[in-house]
Design a protein around this motif. Sequence first.
Motif, PDB file in Angstrom:
ATOM      1  N   CYS A  77     -16.021   0.461  -7.582  1.00  0.00           N
ATOM      2  CA  CYS A  77     -15.342  -0.204  -6.619  1.00  0.00           C
ATOM      3  C   CYS A  77     -14.494   0.489  -5.661  1.00  0.00           C
ATOM      4  N   HIS A  78     -14.306   0.055  -4.497  1.00  0.00           N
ATOM      5  CA  HIS A  78     -13.463   0.803  -3.689  1.00  0.00           C
ATOM      6  C   HIS A  78     -12.017   0.225  -3.672  1.00  0.00           C
ATOM      7  N   SER A  79     -11.242   1.402  -3.418  1.00  0.00           N
ATOM      8  CA  SER A  79      -9.655   1.120  -3.415  1.00  0.00           C
ATOM      9  C   SER A  79      -9.058   1.480  -2.020  1.00  0.00           C
ATOM     10  N   ILE A  80      -8.036   1.125  -1.688  1.00  0.00           N
ATOM     11  CA  ILE A  80      -7.326   1.477  -0.596  1.00  0.00           C
ATOM     12  C   ILE A  80      -6.184   2.502  -0.669  1.00  0.00           C
ATOM     13  N   TRP A  81      -6.032   3.462   0.181  1.00  0.00           N
ATOM     14  CA  TRP A  81      -5.148   4.563   0.173  1.00  0.00           C
ATOM     15  C   TRP A  81      -4.861   4.738   1.458  1.00  0.00           C
ATOM     16  N   PRO A  82      -3.451   5.250   1.680  1.00  0.00           N
ATOM     17  CA  PRO A  82      -2.962   5.758   3.064  1.00  0.00           C
ATOM     18  C   PRO A  82      -3.872   6.691   3.389  1.00  0.00           C
ATOM     19  N   ALA A  83      -4.403   6.806   4.758  1.00  0.00           N
ATOM     20  CA  ALA A  83      -5.162   8.007   5.263  1.00  0.00           C
ATOM     21  C   ALA A  83      -3.987   9.207   5.347  1.00  0.00           C
ATOM     22  N   VAL A  84      -4.628  10.524   5.280  1.00  0.00           N
ATOM     23  CA  VAL A  84      -3.690  11.631   5.288  1.00  0.00           C
ATOM     24  C   VAL A  84      -4.458  12.604   6.412  1.00  0.00           C
ATOM     25  N   GLU A  85      -3.719  13.319   6.933  1.00  0.00           N
ATOM     26  CA  GLU A  85      -3.905  14.067   8.021  1.00  0.00           C
ATOM     27  C   GLU A  85      -4.771  15.262   7.361  1.00  0.00           C
TER      28      GLU A  85
ATOM     29  N   ILE B 110       0.840  -1.321   0.127  1.00  0.00           N
ATOM     30  CA  ILE B 110      -0.039  -0.021  -0.009  1.00  0.00           C
ATOM     31  C   ILE B 110       0.846   1.283  -0.064  1.00  0.00           C
ATOM     32  N   ALA B 111       1.709   1.298   1.063  1.00  0.00           N
ATOM     33  CA  ALA B 111       2.638   2.419   1.072  1.00  0.00           C
ATOM     34  C   ALA B 111       3.477   2.727  -0.371  1.00  0.00           C
ATOM     35  N   SER B 112       3.749   1.809  -1.062  1.00  0.00           N
ATOM     36  CA  SER B 112       4.648   1.712  -2.148  1.00  0.00           C
ATOM     37  C   SER B 112       3.880   2.210  -3.431  1.00  0.00           C
ATOM     38  N   SER B 113       2.485   2.203  -3.458  1.00  0.00           N
ATOM     39  CA  SER B 113       1.989   2.667  -4.574  1.00  0.00           C
ATOM     40  C   SER B 113       1.522   3.969  -4.990  1.00  0.00           C
ATOM     41  N   THR B 114       1.569   4.293  -5.955  1.00  0.00           N
ATOM     42  CA  THR B 114       1.233   5.681  -6.447  1.00  0.00           C
ATOM     43  C   THR B 114      -0.292   5.790  -7.095  1.00  0.00           C
ATOM     44  N   THR B 115      -0.845   4.442  -6.793  1.00  0.00           N
ATOM     45  CA  THR B 115      -2.636   4.511  -7.265  1.00  0.00           C
ATOM     46  C   THR B 115      -3.077   3.672  -6.021  1.00  0.00           C
ATOM     47  N   ALA B 116      -4.486   4.116  -5.894  1.00  0.00           N
ATOM     48  CA  ALA B 116      -5.132   3.221  -4.845  1.00  0.00           C
ATOM     49  C   ALA B 116      -5.350   1.801  -5.551  1.00  0.00           C
ATOM     50  N   LEU B 117      -5.293   0.956  -4.553  1.00  0.00           N
ATOM     51  CA  LEU B 117      -5.230  -0.458  -4.863  1.00  0.00           C
ATOM     52  C   LEU B 117      -6.455  -1.063  -4.189  1.00  0.00           C
TER      53      LEU B 117
ATOM     54  N   GLY C 242      -4.562   5.862 -12.988  1.00  0.00           N
ATOM     55  CA  GLY C 242      -5.239   5.722 -11.744  1.00  0.00           C
ATOM     56  C   GLY C 242      -4.218   6.349 -10.551  1.00  0.00           C
ATOM     57  N   LEU C 243      -3.004   7.329 -11.160  1.00  0.00           N
ATOM     58  CA  LEU C 243      -2.331   8.048 -10.604  1.00  0.00           C
ATOM     59  C   LEU C 243      -3.304   8.878  -9.537  1.00  0.00           C
ATOM     60  N   MET C 244      -2.658   9.049  -8.204  1.00  0.00           N
ATOM     61  CA  MET C 244      -3.416   9.800  -7.271  1.00  0.00           C
ATOM     62  C   MET C 244      -2.601  11.246  -6.726  1.00  0.00           C
ATOM     63  N   LYS C 245      -3.326  12.115  -6.495  1.00  0.00           N
ATOM     64  CA  LYS C 245      -2.709  13.212  -5.928  1.00  0.00           C
ATOM     65  C   LYS C 245      -3.671  13.445  -4.866  1.00  0.00           C
ATOM     66  N   VAL C 246      -2.950  14.068  -3.789  1.00  0.00           N
ATOM     67  CA  VAL C 246      -3.746  14.589  -2.653  1.00  0.00           C
ATOM     68  C   VAL C 246      -3.555  16.133  -2.900  1.00  0.00           C
ATOM     69  N   ILE C 247      -4.740  16.836  -2.772  1.00  0.00           N
ATOM     70  CA  ILE C 247      -5.100  18.192  -2.655  1.00  0.00           C
ATOM     71  C   ILE C 247      -5.424  18.730  -1.455  1.00  0.00           C
TER      72      ILE C 247
END
Length: 147
Positions: free
Chosen positions: A85-93, A35-42, A105-110
């Motif tokens: 479908c749902h994918s998993i991504w590290p939670a952010v503060e 999970i931590a290594s991925s640039t996409t939600a899995l 599938g590249l994700m960016k947090v804004i």
Amino acid sequence: MEPSAKDHILSSWQASLHQNGFRVTRLRQQVMEIIASSTTALTPQEIYQKSLEWDQSPGIASVYRTLEMLENLGLIQQIHQPGGCHSIWPAVEGHNHYLICRDCGLMKVIEGDEDITGYIDNIEKQTGYRVDDHWLQFFGTCRGCLD
């Protein structure tokens, strides 16, 4: 050498597991690293498939149990994908939103620092609901896929 974002996430997750009475087993570590290594939600299935590349991989049930534990600890969150479908991504503060490329599938947090109180007030007036939270995701095409 400064630790990478992945190393920071893994260290934080390991500490959280220990603080909450959980052991960091080899199989849990594998799931966390994927999970931590991925640039996409899995999806859980994608996490399981990636785990098969390791010498010893967890079963699909172990993947789901690990994901449930990580989510209950607030370390990961589910991301809704356009296909439903749902994918998993590290939670952010903090208050953040997500920008997700439909192609790769590249994700960016804004940062979610926009003022939408007027919009929320209108929704409450129109529906009679009291809105106490929102979740906003944007979908589009990243620069890499546009090129």
